[in-house]
Design a protein around this motif. Structure first.
Motif, PDB file in Angstrom:
ATOM      1  N   VAL A  41      28.490  41.832  45.653  1.00 46.00           N
ATOM      2  CA  VAL A  41      27.210  41.415  45.172  1.00 46.00           C
ATOM      3  C   VAL A  41      27.173  41.507  43.785  1.00 46.00           C
ATOM      4  O   VAL A  41      26.903  40.621  42.751  1.00 46.00           O
ATOM      5  N   GLY A  42      28.072  42.872  43.208  1.00 41.92           N
ATOM      6  CA  GLY A  42      28.256  42.916  41.698  1.00 41.92           C
ATOM      7  C   GLY A  42      28.995  41.926  41.204  1.00 41.92           C
ATOM      8  O   GLY A  42      28.729  41.227  40.050  1.00 41.92           O
ATOM      9  N   LEU A  43      30.201  41.578  41.714  1.00 42.55           N
ATOM     10  CA  LEU A  43      31.000  40.571  41.532  1.00 42.55           C
ATOM     11  C   LEU A  43      30.414  39.117  41.250  1.00 42.55           C
ATOM     12  O   LEU A  43      30.693  38.380  40.699  1.00 42.55           O
ATOM     13  N   THR A  44      29.349  38.758  42.469  1.00 45.43           N
ATOM     14  CA  THR A  44      28.494  37.735  42.573  1.00 45.43           C
ATOM     15  C   THR A  44      27.819  37.731  41.242  1.00 45.43           C
ATOM     16  O   THR A  44      27.564  36.460  40.653  1.00 45.43           O
ATOM     17  N   ALA A  45      27.135  38.618  40.805  1.00 45.37           N
ATOM     18  CA  ALA A  45      26.350  38.642  39.947  1.00 45.37           C
ATOM     19  C   ALA A  45      27.131  38.455  38.434  1.00 45.37           C
ATOM     20  O   ALA A  45      26.570  37.613  37.772  1.00 45.37           O
ATOM     21  N   TRP A  46      28.386  38.973  38.257  1.00 44.17           N
ATOM     22  CA  TRP A  46      29.041  38.800  36.985  1.00 44.17           C
ATOM     23  C   TRP A  46      29.423  37.135  37.315  1.00 44.17           C
ATOM     24  O   TRP A  46      29.374  36.522  35.865  1.00 44.17           O
ATOM     25  N   SER A  47      29.746  36.738  38.213  1.00 41.41           N
ATOM     26  CA  SER A  47      30.191  35.319  38.403  1.00 41.41           C
ATOM     27  C   SER A  47      28.958  34.528  37.986  1.00 41.41           C
ATOM     28  O   SER A  47      29.038  33.242  37.431  1.00 41.41           O
TER      29      SER A  47
ATOM     30  N   VAL B 171      41.339  34.773  35.400  1.00 37.47           N
ATOM     31  CA  VAL B 171      42.240  35.730  35.597  1.00 37.47           C
ATOM     32  C   VAL B 171      41.548  37.020  36.177  1.00 37.47           C
ATOM     33  O   VAL B 171      41.558  37.685  37.109  1.00 37.47           O
ATOM     34  N   VAL B 172      40.593  37.552  35.232  1.00 33.37           N
ATOM     35  CA  VAL B 172      39.678  38.737  35.495  1.00 33.37           C
ATOM     36  C   VAL B 172      39.052  38.720  36.721  1.00 33.37           C
ATOM     37  O   VAL B 172      39.035  39.657  37.568  1.00 33.37           O
ATOM     38  N   PHE B 173      38.253  37.548  37.168  1.00 31.60           N
ATOM     39  CA  PHE B 173      37.730  37.265  38.272  1.00 31.60           C
ATOM     40  C   PHE B 173      38.738  37.617  39.555  1.00 31.60           C
ATOM     41  O   PHE B 173      38.397  38.193  40.627  1.00 31.60           O
ATOM     42  N   ALA B 174      39.757  36.946  39.543  1.00 32.91           N
ATOM     43  CA  ALA B 174      40.716  36.664  40.443  1.00 32.91           C
ATOM     44  C   ALA B 174      41.287  38.325  40.975  1.00 32.91           C
ATOM     45  O   ALA B 174      41.484  38.703  41.821  1.00 32.91           O
ATOM     46  N   ALA B 175      41.343  39.151  39.804  1.00 33.11           N
ATOM     47  CA  ALA B 175      42.072  40.220  39.778  1.00 33.11           C
ATOM     48  C   ALA B 175      40.816  41.094  40.745  1.00 33.11           C
ATOM     49  O   ALA B 175      41.008  42.182  41.494  1.00 33.11           O
ATOM     50  N   LEU B 176      39.657  41.245  40.065  1.00 37.67           N
ATOM     51  CA  LEU B 176      38.555  41.841  40.513  1.00 37.67           C
ATOM     52  C   LEU B 176      38.405  41.719  42.165  1.00 37.67           C
ATOM     53  O   LEU B 176      37.811  42.383  42.908  1.00 37.67           O
ATOM     54  N   TRP B 177      38.547  40.393  42.381  1.00 34.99           N
ATOM     55  CA  TRP B 177      38.275  39.732  43.870  1.00 34.99           C
ATOM     56  C   TRP B 177      39.306  40.483  44.761  1.00 34.99           C
ATOM     57  O   TRP B 177      38.921  40.952  45.934  1.00 34.99           O
TER      58      TRP B 177
ATOM     59  N   ALA C 259      34.157  38.322  55.407  1.00 39.38           N
ATOM     60  CA  ALA C 259      34.541  37.082  54.783  1.00 39.38           C
ATOM     61  C   ALA C 259      33.236  36.467  54.193  1.00 39.38           C
ATOM     62  O   ALA C 259      33.465  35.801  52.932  1.00 39.38           O
ATOM     63  N   ALA C 260      32.113  36.383  54.873  1.00 42.52           N
ATOM     64  CA  ALA C 260      30.937  35.804  54.047  1.00 42.52           C
ATOM     65  C   ALA C 260      30.786  36.562  52.697  1.00 42.52           C
ATOM     66  O   ALA C 260      30.140  35.793  51.756  1.00 42.52           O
ATOM     67  N   ALA C 261      30.898  37.818  52.636  1.00 43.39           N
ATOM     68  CA  ALA C 261      30.642  38.591  51.391  1.00 43.39           C
ATOM     69  C   ALA C 261      31.654  38.283  50.192  1.00 43.39           C
ATOM     70  O   ALA C 261      31.111  38.151  49.087  1.00 43.39           O
TER      71      ALA C 261
ATOM     72  N   VAL D  93      30.969  34.142  48.453  1.00 46.06           N
ATOM     73  CA  VAL D  93      29.913  33.633  47.770  1.00 46.06           C
ATOM     74  C   VAL D  93      30.434  33.851  46.142  1.00 46.06           C
ATOM     75  O   VAL D  93      29.997  32.889  45.587  1.00 46.06           O
ATOM     76  N   PRO D  94      31.139  34.837  45.659  1.00 41.72           N
ATOM     77  CA  PRO D  94      31.381  34.921  44.319  1.00 41.72           C
ATOM     78  C   PRO D  94      32.487  33.884  43.977  1.00 41.72           C
ATOM     79  O   PRO D  94      32.453  33.341  43.177  1.00 41.72           O
ATOM     80  N   VAL D  95      33.303  33.442  45.087  1.00 44.95           N
ATOM     81  CA  VAL D  95      34.312  32.473  44.748  1.00 44.95           C
ATOM     82  C   VAL D  95      33.528  31.090  44.733  1.00 44.95           C
ATOM     83  O   VAL D  95      34.033  30.421  43.841  1.00 44.95           O
ATOM     84  N   LEU D  96      32.610  30.759  45.466  1.00 45.41           N
ATOM     85  CA  LEU D  96      31.703  29.714  45.450  1.00 45.41           C
ATOM     86  C   LEU D  96      31.144  29.576  43.950  1.00 45.41           C
ATOM     87  O   LEU D  96      31.322  28.352  43.460  1.00 45.41           O
ATOM     88  N   LEU D  97      30.651  30.437  43.424  1.00 49.96           N
ATOM     89  CA  LEU D  97      30.144  30.625  42.306  1.00 49.96           C
ATOM     90  C   LEU D  97      30.838  30.381  41.124  1.00 49.96           C
ATOM     91  O   LEU D  97      30.815  29.709  40.150  1.00 49.96           O
ATOM     92  N   GLN D  98      32.151  31.001  41.191  1.00 49.98           N
ATOM     93  CA  GLN D  98      33.199  31.027  39.988  1.00 49.98           C
ATOM     94  C   GLN D  98      33.777  29.722  39.939  1.00 49.98           C
ATOM     95  O   GLN D  98      33.936  29.297  38.984  1.00 49.98           O
ATOM     96  N   TRP D  99      34.033  29.045  41.107  1.00 45.70           N
ATOM     97  CA  TRP D  99      34.649  27.811  41.324  1.00 45.70           C
ATOM     98  C   TRP D  99      34.001  26.352  41.519  1.00 45.70           C
ATOM     99  O   TRP D  99      33.941  25.620  40.961  1.00 45.70           O
TER     100      TRP D  99
END
Length: 309
Positions: free
Chosen positions: A173-179, A200-206, A291-293, A296-302
């Motif tokens: 959820v935090g990663l989604t907010a950042w994305s 790159v930072v997003f991928a590392a955090l994910w 998997a659902a959690a 979500v940030p992947v969809l937002l990021q890309w």
């Protein structure tokens, strides 16, 4: 109200900005409320997992003190210090902020508002660390006695498994907010400012979030599998002791004395109960929710960056 209302009003009057406040300013109090709700949700899951632990090797009071008090204060000091260092390394951004709001308001925001927000963040971070790092390691390191009579089949660690999932979901959820913050310009129709470094930072955090779930899950798996194998060997040894011929035959080759049949039946039931117990604090449903959690940030990021709205 103190930040978006009082300080913004003072800034609006003193600096004479054309607009009272950016619409994105409302994100901050909303994020604060969400952080508080996430902390309450995770704390309930954490307390529930502790109450449901089998064995008596660990103190519930000691475990409850992990994500509170000094630990939470240390996390808050660390986050605040890193933020101040970042400000010191970004003089141009600070100068722009001062030009937009005035020195008095900026000082108030930097000294009072931001540290207040980070208190809520520190609370969530401390709970996530306690759930995904401290608690699983203590369960493994103390060789916690498991309850293989648990009807859920998780040997008494069902609540712990749900806690691992909940903490991981909160992390994402935090990663989604950042994305969402990164792709916000794209959402409102302006050019995206997501850089290669951000990606790159997003991928590392994910990947770090995935590791934070898989590592304690594997650690608890080792403990559950070890205790399961040990108990199976112990019950099998007790069954073989019932061989009247002294040959230590096991089921189905054992022909016990009549008076030992009830004991043999009880031991066999125990053996089957232990054999059917899970060796992971997770199941298929858990995998789907995880998997659902993570999606979500992947969809937002890309996704939103590729298809502007």
């Amino acid at each position: 109200m103190y930040d978006s209302g009082l300080l913004s009003a003072i800034s609006y009057v003193l600096v004479g900005r054309e607009r009272f406040e950016s619409p994105f300013q409302l994100v901050l109090p909303v994020a604060l409320v969400v952080a508080v709700l996430l902390a309450r949700f995770l704390r309930r899951r954490y307390d529930g997992a502790i109450r449901g632990l089998p064995g008596d090797e660990l103190s519930a009071a000691d475990l409850r003190s992990v994500p509170a008090g000094r630990s939470r204060l240390a996390v808050w000091l660390g986050i605040t210090l890193v933020w101040y260092v970042q400000l010191a390394l970004s003089p141009a951004e600070v100068a722009d902020f001062v030009a937009a709001h005035g020195t008095l308001v900026v000082a108030a925001k930097y000294l009072t508002v931001s540290p207040l927000y980070y208190l809520a963040v520190a609370d969530v971070v401390a709970l996530v660390v306690a759930s995904l790092v401290v608690l699983p390691w203590r369960l493994y390191n103390t060789r916690l006695t498991l309850d293989f009579s648990d009807v859920t089949g998780f040997a008494g660690l069902y609540g712990t498994g749900r806690l691992l999932l909940a903490a991981t979901a909160v992390y994402y959820v935090g990663l989604t907010a950042w994305s969402a913050f990164l792709v916000a310009p794209n959402i409102v129709g302006t050019a995206s400012d997501v850089s290669g470094a951000d990606t790159v930072v997003f991928a590392a955090l994910w990947l770090a979030g995935l590791l934070l779930y898989l590592a304690p899950t594997f650690l608890l798996h080792r403990h559950m599998a070890r205790e399961k194998a040990r108990l199976i060997r112990a019950i099998d040894a007790e069954i073989r002791e019932l061989d009247p011929d002294g040959e230590r035959k096991g089921v189905p080759y054992l022909t016990p004395n009549r008076e030992d049949i009830p004991t043999l039946q009880q031991k066999y039931i125990e053996l089957q109960q232990v054999r059917t117990a899970r060796e992971y604090p997770a199941d298929v449903t858990t995998a789907g929710e995880l998997a659902a959690a993570t999606l979500v940030p992947v969809l937002l990021q890309w996704g939103l960056r590729v298809v502007p709205l």
